[in-house]
Design an enzyme around this catalytic site. Structure first.
Site, short mmCIF file in Angstrom:
data_model
loop_
_atom_site.label_atom_id
_atom_site.label_comp_id
_atom_site.label_asym_id
_atom_site.label_seq_id
_atom_site.Cartn_x
_atom_site.Cartn_y
_atom_site.Cartn_z
N GLU A 1 -1.88 5.56 2.81
CA GLU A 1 -1.90 4.57 3.78
C GLU A 1 -1.58 3.07 3.35
OE1 GLU A 1 -3.74 3.33 8.15
OE2 GLU A 1 -4.00 5.41 7.14
N ARG A 2 -2.42 2.92 2.26
CA ARG A 2 -2.50 1.73 1.63
C ARG A 2 -1.17 1.07 1.22
NH1 ARG A 2 -4.05 0.13 -3.69
NH2 ARG A 2 -4.78 -2.13 -3.77
N GLU B 1 -8.13 11.76 -1.47
CA GLU B 1 -7.47 10.83 -2.07
C GLU B 1 -8.24 9.54 -2.09
OE1 GLU B 1 -2.94 8.62 -2.20
OE2 GLU B 1 -4.43 8.26 -0.35
N ASN B 2 -8.65 9.00 -1.04
CA ASN B 2 -9.58 7.99 -0.86
C ASN B 2 -10.73 8.01 -1.83
OD1 ASN B 2 -8.20 6.05 1.01
ND2 ASN B 2 -8.54 7.68 2.42
N GLN C 1 4.33 5.22 -6.79
CA GLN C 1 3.75 6.54 -6.20
C GLN C 1 4.18 6.80 -5.03
OE1 GLN C 1 1.62 8.34 -8.16
NE2 GLN C 1 1.00 9.77 -6.42
#
Length: 305
Positions: free
Chosen positions: A102-103, A135-136, A68
């Site tokens: 970010e993850r 997104e989160n 992704q």
């Protein structure tokens, strides 16, 4: 395939977020970007990423690669409006800021990758926060307090109403309002939510108590006995009723005729909560008590619908 429109995102957000199930082979505009060129999103609503989950994702990336792509924007320059042109002329690599992912970015670093697939978009500061928040939320990666703080930041920084925030993130306004109430919790209850000792529903029930000392006392009971949200609401209800009984015993008892008391009991059985009836020469009033937003919604449905 799930699309952004199914989540009710505001116009323009869907075009900036890659579909969750897409692989990089099906995306257009993807480029390989060096990890060293990427900076974290300064408006990232997520405060904590649990290490075990990050290690698991890193292991998957080592095995299969990053499927992704990250969503990036060009990092703002600190050297004047023409610095990007000067950088290109001397061959300096451009800098990017994360919008979403970010993850995955952190896990890619743990996995030892040097470059990652990314899509670069132009965004405003407001869009950066909106996109990171959306997104989160879609990935269920924010705890309730992080989500509430992000809603609050959208409202404060960009002068949005609760209704506007709800539309942008695909949530009901009541959901946003309930989340924002969590910011009123004392630190001990906030910590319990963040550490997943209690849920958002537990916290909202305890928030009905205006006495912080009582909130702490009931929090201890809820955690020790592993009470459900409904059990917690009942515990809060009993606390209110005990306080009312104490007040009556101290000399503040209402003098209620038997006929009025019987009507109050009928109301209580019908609505499932404490009801008091006050009569006067020209009519009177009915006081219906509730101890959580969920209980108010139940009463509303029984009366209105």
């Amino acid at each position: 395939m799930t699309t952004a429109t199914k989540h009710g995102l505001g116009r323009g957000l869907g075009a900036l977020i890659p579909p969750a199930e897409s692989s990089i082979q099906h995306e257009s505009g993807i480029q390989q970007v060096a990890l060293a060129q990427i900076e974290p999103n300064p408006r990232q609503p997520r405060r904590e990423i649990k290490s075990p989950a990050l290690e698991e994702l890193a292991a998957s990336i080592r095995e299969h690669g990053l499927l992704q792509p990250l969503l990036l924007t060009t990092a703002p320059s600190h050297d004047g409006p023409n610095s990007s042109l000067r950088s290109e002329s001397v061959g300096t690599s451009p800098r990017y800021q994360l919008i979403a992912g970010e993850r995955r970015w952190r896990a890619a670093q743990l996995a030892g990758l040097q470059h990652v697939p990314a899509i670069v978009r132009g965004t405003t500061p407001q869009e950066m926060l909106e996109l990171a928040l959306v997104e989160n939320i879609q990935r269920a990666e924010l705890n309730p307090l992080e989500e509430a703080e992000a809603y609050h930041q959208l409202m404060q920084d960009f002068h949005l109403t609760q209704e506007q925030v709800a539309r942008k993130v695909g949530k009901d306004r009541t959901t946003v309002a309930n989340a924002l109430r969590l910011l009123k919790l004392p630190d001990a209850l906030k910590a319990a939510v963040a550490e997943e000792q209690i849920t958002e529903g537990h916290a909202r029930a305890l928030l009905q108590l205006n006495d912080e000392q009582k909130q702490h006392a009931l929090l201890k009971i809820v955690v020790e006995k592993n009470l459900s949200v409904r059990q917690t609401e009942e515990l809060v209800r009993r606390t209110f009723e005990n306080a009312s009984t104490t007040a009556r015993r101290s000399g503040n008892a209402r003098q209620v005729p038997a006929e009025t008391r019987a009507l109050e009991e009928d109301f209580r059985r019908a609505l499932g909560t404490k009801v008091e009836l006050y009569r006067s020469h020209k009519g009177g009033k009915v006081v219906i008590e509730f101890y959580s937003e969920e209980e108010l919604d139940t009463i509303y449905r029984k009366i209105v619908r």
